[in-house]
Design a protein around this motif. Structure first.
Motif, short mmCIF file in Angstrom:
data_model
loop_
_atom_site.label_atom_id
_atom_site.label_comp_id
_atom_site.label_asym_id
_atom_site.label_seq_id
_atom_site.Cartn_x
_atom_site.Cartn_y
_atom_site.Cartn_z
N ARG A 20 -32.41 -9.63 -18.29
CA ARG A 20 -31.75 -8.89 -18.74
C ARG A 20 -30.48 -9.59 -20.14
NH1 ARG A 20 -30.27 -7.41 -13.63
NH2 ARG A 20 -28.40 -8.17 -13.44
N TRP A 21 -29.92 -9.15 -20.65
CA TRP A 21 -29.54 -9.77 -21.83
C TRP A 21 -27.94 -9.96 -20.95
CZ3 TRP A 21 -32.83 -12.85 -23.96
CH2 TRP A 21 -33.58 -12.39 -24.13
N TYR A 22 -27.20 -11.62 -21.44
CA TYR A 22 -25.91 -11.16 -21.46
C TYR A 22 -25.27 -11.81 -20.19
CZ TYR A 22 -25.96 -9.70 -26.25
OH TYR A 22 -25.63 -9.53 -27.86
N PRO A 72 -24.06 -21.12 -13.05
CA PRO A 72 -24.59 -21.89 -14.01
C PRO A 72 -24.89 -20.86 -15.53
CG PRO A 72 -25.63 -22.33 -12.09
CD PRO A 72 -24.81 -21.24 -12.18
N MET A 73 -24.36 -19.83 -15.47
CA MET A 73 -24.62 -18.52 -16.93
C MET A 73 -23.63 -18.15 -17.02
SD MET A 73 -28.19 -18.05 -17.06
CE MET A 73 -27.46 -17.10 -18.28
N ARG A 74 -22.38 -18.74 -16.50
CA ARG A 74 -20.62 -18.55 -17.31
C ARG A 74 -21.30 -19.84 -17.76
NH1 ARG A 74 -20.07 -15.82 -12.72
NH2 ARG A 74 -19.18 -17.69 -10.73
N ARG A 75 -20.99 -21.23 -17.50
CA ARG A 75 -20.87 -21.98 -17.88
C ARG A 75 -22.47 -22.31 -19.34
NH1 ARG A 75 -21.25 -24.68 -13.13
NH2 ARG A 75 -23.65 -24.84 -12.90
N LEU A 76 -23.59 -21.31 -19.41
CA LEU A 76 -24.35 -21.94 -20.40
C LEU A 76 -23.74 -20.84 -21.55
CD1 LEU A 76 -27.91 -20.86 -20.51
CD2 LEU A 76 -26.28 -19.51 -21.89
N HIS A 77 -22.99 -19.20 -20.78
CA HIS A 77 -22.67 -18.53 -22.22
C HIS A 77 -21.00 -19.22 -23.00
CE1 HIS A 77 -24.46 -14.58 -22.34
NE2 HIS A 77 -24.80 -15.45 -20.65
N TRP A 78 -20.30 -20.04 -22.20
CA TRP A 78 -19.49 -21.52 -22.29
C TRP A 78 -19.73 -21.88 -23.39
CZ3 TRP A 78 -18.75 -26.44 -23.31
CH2 TRP A 78 -16.78 -26.85 -23.35
N VAL A 79 -21.47 -23.06 -23.32
CA VAL A 79 -21.56 -23.51 -24.45
C VAL A 79 -22.33 -23.09 -25.41
CG1 VAL A 79 -24.02 -25.20 -24.51
CG2 VAL A 79 -22.47 -25.64 -22.74
N VAL A 80 -22.97 -21.99 -25.61
CA VAL A 80 -23.64 -21.09 -26.60
C VAL A 80 -22.54 -20.88 -27.38
CG1 VAL A 80 -24.92 -19.12 -27.09
CG2 VAL A 80 -25.45 -20.86 -25.31
N THR A 81 -21.58 -19.99 -27.28
CA THR A 81 -20.33 -19.36 -27.61
C THR A 81 -19.33 -19.57 -28.57
OG1 THR A 81 -19.20 -18.38 -25.00
CG2 THR A 81 -21.24 -16.81 -26.49
N ARG A 82 -19.18 -21.02 -27.80
CA ARG A 82 -17.46 -21.81 -28.06
C ARG A 82 -17.89 -23.27 -29.19
NH1 ARG A 82 -13.42 -20.29 -24.42
NH2 ARG A 82 -13.89 -18.24 -24.14
N PRO A 83 -17.06 -23.43 -29.81
CA PRO A 83 -17.73 -24.29 -30.83
C PRO A 83 -17.30 -25.38 -30.42
CG PRO A 83 -15.83 -22.76 -32.08
CD PRO A 83 -15.58 -22.44 -30.63
N VAL A 84 -16.96 -25.79 -29.17
CA VAL A 84 -16.52 -26.69 -28.57
C VAL A 84 -18.07 -27.24 -27.32
CG1 VAL A 84 -15.75 -28.69 -26.77
CG2 VAL A 84 -14.20 -27.52 -28.27
N GLY A 85 -18.30 -25.60 -27.04
CA GLY A 85 -19.65 -25.22 -26.29
C GLY A 85 -20.47 -26.65 -27.25
N ARG A 86 -20.93 -25.38 -28.18
CA ARG A 86 -21.64 -25.67 -29.03
C ARG A 86 -21.70 -27.47 -29.44
NH1 ARG A 86 -21.03 -21.22 -31.06
NH2 ARG A 86 -19.24 -21.59 -32.39
N LEU A 87 -20.41 -28.17 -29.58
CA LEU A 87 -20.60 -29.59 -29.79
C LEU A 87 -21.41 -30.17 -28.26
CD1 LEU A 87 -17.49 -30.38 -31.29
CD2 LEU A 87 -19.93 -30.59 -32.16
N GLY A 133 -38.08 -18.37 -8.14
CA GLY A 133 -37.61 -19.18 -6.77
C GLY A 133 -36.63 -18.36 -6.12
N ASP A 134 -36.92 -17.94 -4.75
CA ASP A 134 -35.73 -17.79 -3.90
C ASP A 134 -34.80 -18.58 -3.82
OD1 ASP A 134 -35.90 -19.34 -2.51
OD2 ASP A 134 -36.67 -17.97 -0.95
N GLN A 135 -34.22 -19.52 -4.34
CA GLN A 135 -32.92 -20.47 -4.44
C GLN A 135 -32.94 -20.30 -5.52
OE1 GLN A 135 -31.19 -20.89 -2.24
NE2 GLN A 135 -32.61 -20.53 -0.74
N ASP A 136 -33.30 -19.76 -6.25
CA ASP A 136 -33.15 -20.17 -8.24
C ASP A 136 -31.35 -19.80 -7.93
OD1 ASP A 136 -31.81 -19.88 -11.53
OD2 ASP A 136 -33.99 -18.71 -11.16
N PRO A 137 -30.79 -20.59 -9.16
CA PRO A 137 -28.75 -20.60 -9.09
C PRO A 137 -28.20 -19.97 -10.24
CG PRO A 137 -29.83 -22.68 -9.99
CD PRO A 137 -31.36 -22.16 -9.02
N TYR A 138 -29.35 -19.62 -11.50
CA TYR A 138 -29.09 -19.10 -12.56
C TYR A 138 -29.00 -17.31 -12.35
CZ TYR A 138 -28.83 -23.32 -15.25
OH TYR A 138 -28.79 -24.78 -16.02
N PHE A 139 -30.48 -17.38 -12.00
CA PHE A 139 -30.99 -15.71 -12.19
C PHE A 139 -31.06 -14.81 -10.36
CE2 PHE A 139 -32.54 -16.93 -16.46
CZ PHE A 139 -31.38 -16.59 -17.35
#
Length: 297
Positions: free
Chosen positions: A183-185, A191-206, A245-251
């Motif tokens: 699912r989305w979002y 790790p997914m909270r950090r990824l959302h910061w990269v995608v959604t924030r101007p500094v993150g996109r830099l 993987g059963d040790q997947d840190p993202y999902f």
């Protein structure tokens, strides 16, 4: 229709491109240039071997911040090429491809261009293998691009059959999603909270651009694309494999189980003990099993 311009294989920062490989610039249906690499099967026997135009081609869709020349992608291509021809490419905003990443939305057009290239080379079967973001893309692609003659009855669903420009030559004959979200979002892991910061924030996109070499579109999805779990029921009758993987840190494991459940018995689910996330965590043994499944499905 996508266009293709080919050139001899240029030098790569990762010296794993096999002799006989060819590079091409693909044109997507929305006009972007996508870098791609074709590698023939490296063995002399099996259903994916022979000259260009014979057997199976595996199209590899990398994860977010990956690219065709990243070591993990090249390693996967090297293993897959022992069983079939392989096409790797860089999604928009990644590597040498144009545009900006939409993190799984319009990337389906990039994958379609790569699949259409495989068919233009004469390959009768094309299998898409996607990792993480690429896993969500292969699921959506499998739902949106259908083989000629596919109907609601053959899909086993009463939902309308989606169409995408009528490009039936861009359909996949089998689909493999590795470490894909359901699912989305999703923000349930650090790790997914950090990824959302990269995608959604101007500094993150830099940070994405200069730290990871990934150019990210600043616009929000409008409309929100079909989610992976909504896509799964529309992939049938094409075979589907879900690997996680059963040790997947993202999902966590509810994601692959949700995807498999949505297939209503039409998917295989491999839960890999000790495996982390996506192409970086996929060892040679797992990649070989995925390749074997791909040529036999």
């Amino acid at each position: 229709m996508s266009s293709v311009s080919e050139s001899p294989s240029r030098s790569s920062p990762v010296c794993l491109i096999t002799p006989g490989a060819r590079r091409a610039t693909l044109r997507t249906d929305d006009g972007l240039s996508i870098e791609a690499v074709y590698e023939p099967c490296t063995t002399g026997a099996g259903p994916g071997t022979g000259p260009v135009g014979a057997g199976t081609a595996i199209v590899v869709a990398h994860g977010f911040t990956g690219a065709a020349d990243r070591p993990a992608v090249r390693r996967a291509a090297r293993v897959f090429a022992q069983r079939a021809a392989v096409i790797t490419f860089s999604f928009r905003g990644h590597g040498g491809s144009g545009g900006r990443s939409t993190v799984g939305d319009r990337e389906v057009l990039d994958l379609a261009a790569a699949v259409a290239w495989a068919r233009s080379l004469g390959h009768r079967r094309v299998v898409t293998v996607g990792f993480s973001m690429g896993g969500s893309v292969v699921l959506r692609h499998g739902a949106l691009y259908t083989a000629p003659g596919t109907t609601e009855a053959t899909r086993g669903t009463a939902r309308p059959v989606p169409a995408h420009g009528g490009r039936t030559e861009a359909h996949a004959d089998a689909v493999v999603a590795v470490s894909a979200p359901a699912r989305w979002y999703y923000r349930g892991t650090a790790p997914m909270r950090r990824l959302h910061w990269v995608v959604t924030r101007p500094v993150g996109r830099l940070v994405g651009r200069y730290g990871f070499g990934t150019r990210i579109d600043r616009n929000e999805w409008n409309p929100v694309p079909l989610s992976p779990v909504e896509s799964v029921p529309l992939i049938a009758p094409a075979p589907l494999l879900i690997v996680h993987g059963d040790q997947d840190p993202y999902f966590p494991l509810d994601h692959p189980r949700m995807l498999a459940g949505a297939a209503r018995g039409g998917a295989e689910l491999w839960l890999e003990r000790g495996m982390g996330h996506a192409e970086n965590a996929a060892d040679e043994s797992l990649l070989t099993r995925i390749a074997d499944w791909s040529v036999a499905a």
